[in-house]
Structures are given as structure tokens and as C-alpha cells.
Design a protein around this motif. Sequence first.
Motif, mmCIF file in Angstrom:
data_model
loop_
_atom_site.group_PDB
_atom_site.id
_atom_site.type_symbol
_atom_site.label_atom_id
_atom_site.label_comp_id
_atom_site.label_asym_id
_atom_site.label_seq_id
_atom_site.Cartn_x
_atom_site.Cartn_y
_atom_site.Cartn_z
ATOM 1 N N GLY A 194 23.390 -14.507 23.815
ATOM 2 C CA GLY A 194 23.240 -14.697 25.260
ATOM 3 C C GLY A 194 21.795 -14.942 25.658
ATOM 4 O O GLY A 194 21.506 -15.811 26.478
ATOM 5 N N TRP A 195 20.880 -14.188 25.053
ATOM 6 C CA TRP A 195 19.453 -14.396 25.327
ATOM 7 C C TRP A 195 19.006 -15.775 24.853
ATOM 8 O O TRP A 195 18.234 -16.461 25.519
ATOM 9 C CB TRP A 195 18.610 -13.313 24.651
ATOM 10 C CG TRP A 195 18.540 -12.071 25.474
ATOM 11 C CD1 TRP A 195 19.163 -10.881 25.209
ATOM 12 C CD2 TRP A 195 17.832 -11.893 26.702
ATOM 13 N NE1 TRP A 195 18.885 -9.984 26.202
ATOM 14 C CE2 TRP A 195 18.065 -10.576 27.133
ATOM 15 C CE3 TRP A 195 17.035 -12.714 27.488
ATOM 16 C CZ2 TRP A 195 17.529 -10.070 28.298
ATOM 17 C CZ3 TRP A 195 16.497 -12.211 28.656
ATOM 18 C CH2 TRP A 195 16.747 -10.900 29.048
ATOM 19 N N ARG A 196 19.481 -16.181 23.686
ATOM 20 C CA ARG A 196 19.131 -17.516 23.180
ATOM 21 C C ARG A 196 19.626 -18.605 24.125
ATOM 22 O O ARG A 196 18.929 -19.579 24.393
ATOM 23 C CB ARG A 196 19.738 -17.734 21.792
ATOM 24 C CG ARG A 196 18.878 -17.223 20.692
ATOM 25 C CD ARG A 196 19.361 -17.560 19.301
ATOM 26 N NE ARG A 196 20.088 -18.790 19.174
ATOM 27 C CZ ARG A 196 21.225 -18.912 18.494
ATOM 28 N NH1 ARG A 196 21.768 -17.863 17.905
ATOM 29 N NH2 ARG A 196 21.821 -20.062 18.390
ATOM 30 N N PHE A 197 20.841 -18.457 24.621
ATOM 31 C CA PHE A 197 21.389 -19.446 25.554
ATOM 32 C C PHE A 197 20.578 -19.466 26.842
ATOM 33 O O PHE A 197 20.303 -20.530 27.400
ATOM 34 C CB PHE A 197 22.847 -19.130 25.868
ATOM 35 C CG PHE A 197 23.828 -19.689 24.877
ATOM 36 C CD1 PHE A 197 23.541 -19.725 23.524
ATOM 37 C CD2 PHE A 197 25.042 -20.176 25.299
ATOM 38 C CE1 PHE A 197 24.450 -20.244 22.613
ATOM 39 C CE2 PHE A 197 25.953 -20.698 24.406
ATOM 40 C CZ PHE A 197 25.669 -20.727 23.065
ATOM 41 N N LEU A 198 20.194 -18.310 27.336
ATOM 42 C CA LEU A 198 19.409 -18.235 28.571
ATOM 43 C C LEU A 198 18.044 -18.912 28.399
ATOM 44 O O LEU A 198 17.621 -19.695 29.255
ATOM 45 C CB LEU A 198 19.229 -16.772 28.987
ATOM 46 C CG LEU A 198 18.484 -16.529 30.283
ATOM 47 C CD1 LEU A 198 19.301 -17.055 31.464
ATOM 48 C CD2 LEU A 198 18.215 -15.052 30.456
ATOM 49 N N ALA B 51 32.210 -27.248 33.843
ATOM 50 C CA ALA B 51 30.977 -26.824 33.175
ATOM 51 C C ALA B 51 31.056 -25.346 32.802
ATOM 52 O O ALA B 51 30.641 -24.952 31.703
ATOM 53 C CB ALA B 51 29.773 -27.081 34.072
ATOM 54 N N MET B 52 31.596 -24.524 33.684
ATOM 55 C CA MET B 52 31.724 -23.098 33.389
ATOM 56 C C MET B 52 32.712 -22.875 32.236
ATOM 57 O O MET B 52 32.448 -22.085 31.332
ATOM 58 C CB MET B 52 32.177 -22.319 34.616
ATOM 59 C CG MET B 52 32.197 -20.820 34.375
ATOM 60 S SD MET B 52 32.636 -19.877 35.819
ATOM 61 C CE MET B 52 34.389 -20.143 35.872
ATOM 62 N N ALA C 34 31.789 -17.687 24.225
ATOM 63 C CA ALA C 34 32.752 -16.659 23.837
ATOM 64 C C ALA C 34 33.584 -17.101 22.642
ATOM 65 O O ALA C 34 33.753 -16.347 21.686
ATOM 66 C CB ALA C 34 33.655 -16.316 25.019
ATOM 67 N N GLY C 35 34.090 -18.305 22.685
ATOM 68 C CA GLY C 35 34.961 -18.767 21.609
ATOM 69 C C GLY C 35 34.257 -18.873 20.278
ATOM 70 O O GLY C 35 34.693 -18.297 19.280
ATOM 71 N N ASN C 36 33.157 -19.594 20.244
ATOM 72 C CA ASN C 36 32.468 -19.815 18.969
ATOM 73 C C ASN C 36 31.813 -18.555 18.434
ATOM 74 O O ASN C 36 32.034 -18.175 17.286
ATOM 75 C CB ASN C 36 31.398 -20.896 19.118
ATOM 76 C CG ASN C 36 32.000 -22.260 19.289
ATOM 77 O OD1 ASN C 36 33.160 -22.480 19.014
ATOM 78 N ND2 ASN C 36 31.194 -23.191 19.754
ATOM 79 N N TYR C 37 31.000 -17.911 19.232
ATOM 80 C CA TYR C 37 30.209 -16.798 18.713
ATOM 81 C C TYR C 37 31.010 -15.506 18.611
ATOM 82 O O TYR C 37 30.817 -14.732 17.684
ATOM 83 C CB TYR C 37 28.953 -16.599 19.552
ATOM 84 C CG TYR C 37 27.973 -17.717 19.297
ATOM 85 C CD1 TYR C 37 27.202 -17.721 18.153
ATOM 86 C CD2 TYR C 37 27.856 -18.778 20.173
ATOM 87 C CE1 TYR C 37 26.322 -18.745 17.878
ATOM 88 C CE2 TYR C 37 26.974 -19.812 19.920
ATOM 89 C CZ TYR C 37 26.214 -19.790 18.769
ATOM 90 O OH TYR C 37 25.363 -20.809 18.521
ATOM 91 N N TRP C 38 31.918 -15.289 19.530
ATOM 92 C CA TRP C 38 32.719 -14.072 19.452
ATOM 93 C C TRP C 38 33.616 -14.116 18.235
ATOM 94 O O TRP C 38 33.816 -13.105 17.563
ATOM 95 C CB TRP C 38 33.522 -13.890 20.729
ATOM 96 C CG TRP C 38 34.338 -12.647 20.726
ATOM 97 C CD1 TRP C 38 33.889 -11.374 20.832
ATOM 98 C CD2 TRP C 38 35.750 -12.561 20.588
ATOM 99 N NE1 TRP C 38 34.945 -10.491 20.781
ATOM 100 C CE2 TRP C 38 36.103 -11.207 20.629
ATOM 101 C CE3 TRP C 38 36.753 -13.502 20.437
ATOM 102 C CZ2 TRP C 38 37.407 -10.772 20.521
ATOM 103 C CZ3 TRP C 38 38.049 -13.079 20.344
ATOM 104 C CH2 TRP C 38 38.369 -11.722 20.384
ATOM 105 N N SER C 39 34.125 -15.289 17.910
ATOM 106 C CA SER C 39 35.036 -15.384 16.774
ATOM 107 C C SER C 39 34.342 -15.114 15.438
ATOM 108 O O SER C 39 34.966 -14.633 14.503
ATOM 109 C CB SER C 39 35.731 -16.749 16.744
ATOM 110 O OG SER C 39 34.790 -17.770 16.534
#
Length: 94
Positions: free
Chosen positions: A45-49, A76-77, A85-90
Amino acid sequence: MPGDKTTRRIPTWLLFLAPVAIWASTWHVILYQLASPVPALTSVGWRFLISAALLAAFARWQGQSLKLPLQAHGFAMATGVIQYAGNYWSITCE
């Protein structure tokens, strides 16, 4: 000449090389994040921000607008949620 708009042009090779270098380095960062005591989703999340702020600054420097039509905000959301959520959570679920 009045009315002429001078634009900055980025070379095509750089437009190709920059995402390739970023994408290649991302895998190393993910491996370090998974070994970190900080929860993976928090650090991602920090990297995305940080990357969103850098991209917004780059767009502003280029004179580009990041405004979307109202109808595009939901799409976009959804794209962001799926990517985050999909990629990193998995990959972090055990």
C-alpha cells in the motif's frame, strides 16, 4: 510564435525501458517485503501511494491532466482494487 504550444517529447526507447526496469525490479522488492516483519499488504500500500504521488508529479511536470470523467471513477477504483487486493493479497495468503 504566439499560440504555439511547445511540448516535451520523451524518446520512445525511454518509454519502453522505464516500465521494463521498474517491472523487473518489482519482483525483488516483493521478495524483500514477504520476508519483512511489516505486513505485506501494508508495505505494498505504501509503495502504491508513493508511486501514485510520483506519477501525479510527473504528469503535472508534463502539463497533463489526471482528471477523469465522472463515469470512469468506478472503473478506475475497481481496477485499483483488483490490482491491489487481487494480485498482492493472493500471494500473501498462506
